[in-house]
Scaffold this active site. Structure first.
Site, PDB file in Angstrom:
ATOM      1  N   LYS A 135      -0.168  -9.332  -1.006  1.00  0.00           N
ATOM      2  CA  LYS A 135      -1.094  -9.388   0.143  1.00  0.00           C
ATOM      3  C   LYS A 135      -1.764 -10.752   0.215  1.00  0.00           C
ATOM      4  O   LYS A 135      -1.869 -11.357   1.282  1.00  0.00           O
ATOM      5  CB  LYS A 135      -2.145  -8.275   0.038  1.00  0.00           C
ATOM      6  CG  LYS A 135      -1.605  -6.916   0.448  1.00  0.00           C
ATOM      7  CD  LYS A 135      -2.512  -5.763   0.063  1.00  0.00           C
ATOM      8  CE  LYS A 135      -1.817  -4.432   0.372  1.00  0.00           C
ATOM      9  NZ  LYS A 135      -2.469  -3.263  -0.202  1.00  0.00           N
TER      10      LYS A 135
ATOM     11  N   GLN B  88      -8.018  -1.720  -2.912  1.00  0.00           N
ATOM     12  CA  GLN B  88      -6.698  -1.214  -3.291  1.00  0.00           C
ATOM     13  C   GLN B  88      -6.816   0.159  -3.967  1.00  0.00           C
ATOM     14  O   GLN B  88      -7.577   0.316  -4.926  1.00  0.00           O
ATOM     15  CB  GLN B  88      -6.031  -2.230  -4.236  1.00  0.00           C
ATOM     16  CG  GLN B  88      -4.616  -1.881  -4.617  1.00  0.00           C
ATOM     17  CD  GLN B  88      -3.637  -1.908  -3.435  1.00  0.00           C
ATOM     18  OE1 GLN B  88      -3.664  -2.823  -2.613  1.00  0.00           O
ATOM     19  NE2 GLN B  88      -2.805  -0.899  -3.339  1.00  0.00           N
TER      20      GLN B  88
ATOM     21  N   ASP C 159      -7.709  -1.406   6.791  1.00  0.00           N
ATOM     22  CA  ASP C 159      -6.788  -0.370   6.333  1.00  0.00           C
ATOM     23  C   ASP C 159      -6.855   0.866   7.229  1.00  0.00           C
ATOM     24  O   ASP C 159      -5.973   1.721   7.172  1.00  0.00           O
ATOM     25  CB  ASP C 159      -7.180   0.070   4.899  1.00  0.00           C
ATOM     26  CG  ASP C 159      -6.146  -0.361   3.879  1.00  0.00           C
ATOM     27  OD1 ASP C 159      -5.025  -0.712   4.285  1.00  0.00           O
ATOM     28  OD2 ASP C 159      -6.478  -0.344   2.673  1.00  0.00           O
TER      29      ASP C 159
END
Ligand code: NDP
Length: 288
Positions: free
Chosen positions: A54, A98, A121
């Protein structure tokens, strides 16, 4: 008959290039680059790989990557304090924590603390609600990537029968919401579904997000259907999807491979969501 392969890797590269091309215009208007903060707690090897890639792809798109690596024994309060600090930081447009988090941390509480306007997200209930009600918000990256691949292949999806196998908050539910919004007739299947094969047999679109290797069989699939395989399973050291690839290829019209299908779309959509967040946060209109 052999199905076409849907090349998610190539599509994702194109999407990343389109995002990167829009960064200089944003930078000129806002006097800063879009910024994505990624928080990793602990040493989970798969998570560490995701976070590294990422960061790399964020920088390659011309954006700022802020990486926060915290030890596995980080306390809930310290993590929440970091999230608050990132919420308040004007250089940060998107925040990604995460998952999975270590067991002693309440995942839900952490996700709730992320500002919905920086929730790239799309996991915050406010964004889930916006998606469910058709309001502008952030859509989870994996189902957004699946939708893009479907629209690229099929164009207008309206009226098509779709089966989504899986009802997780991260993939199945938002996928079903997106397909409903695209005017598909949507069936959501899960572990309690009776006679799954009969549902799959009616579907023009099958999205498999189950987490079981080679689960969906080719002889369930309607000839010519488009099959999106979200699954990532490791079998004898190799990555395989939730769809039995060989038998699906004999029946379907198109199938996403694993790897190289949905996987690369997830990070590309994360960059796209970050670009959108940056424009919204800075009050700069986004062209296209
Ligand atoms: P979850 O484990 O959260 O959800 C799995 C879903 O599958 C559940 O809704 C479950 O039903 C359903 N299910 C389990 N067994 C069956 C069965 N026998 N028949 C029908 N449905 C069943 O997984 P995720 O949604 O997080 O992920 C799904 C897969 O996608 C995984 O392989 C994961 O690794 C992969 N993934 C890939 C990503 C990518 O970037 N490509 C990103 C995210 C995930 P129930 O609700 O009843 O338990």
């Amino acid at each position: 008959m052999t199905a076409e392969l849907i090349d998610g890797k190539a599509f994702a590269a194109g999407l990343r290039a389109r995002v990167a091309a829009q960064v200089p215009t944003f930078q000129a208007a806002a006097s800063r680059a879009p910024g994505l903060a990624v928080v990793l707690v602990g040493e989970d090897p798969a998570s560490a790989v995701y976070v590294r890639s990422k960061g790399k792809q964020t920088r390659e798109a011309g954006m700022e990557s802020f990486e926060h690596r915290l030890p596995a024994d980080t306390g809930q309060d310290d993590l929440l304090a970091l999230v608050e600090q990132l919420n308040a930081d004007p250089a940060v447009d998107g925040i990604l924590v995460q998952l999975p988090l270590p067991r002693h941390i309440d995942e839900q509480e952490v996700l709730l603390r992320i500002s919905p306007d920086k929730d790239v997200d799309g996991f915050h209930p406010v964004n889930a609600g916006r998606l469910a009600t058709g309001m502008e918000g952030f859509v989870p990256c994996t189902p957004l990537g699946c939708l893009m691949l479907l629209q690229d292949r099929l164009g207008d999806l309206s009226g098509l029968d779709a089966v989504v196998i899986g009802r997780s908050n991260i993939v199945g539910k938002p996928m079903a919401a997106l397909l409903t919004q695209a005017s598909c007739t949507v069936t959501v299947a899960h572990s309690r579904t009776r006679d799954l094969a009969s549902h799959v047999a009616r579907a023009d679109i099958v999205v498999a997000a189950v987490g079981r290797a080679n689960f969906v069989q080719g002889d369930w699939i309607k000839p010519g259907a488009t099959v999106i395989d979200v699954g990532i399973n490791r079998v004898e050291g190799k990555l395989v999807g939730d769809v039995d690839f060989a038998s699906a290829m004999r029946v379907a019209g198109a199938v996403t491979p694993v790897p190289g299908g949905v996987g690369p779309m997830t990070i590309a959509c994360l960059l796209r969501n970050t670009l959108v967040a940056a424009h919204r946060n800075a009050g700069v209109p986004l062209a296209g």
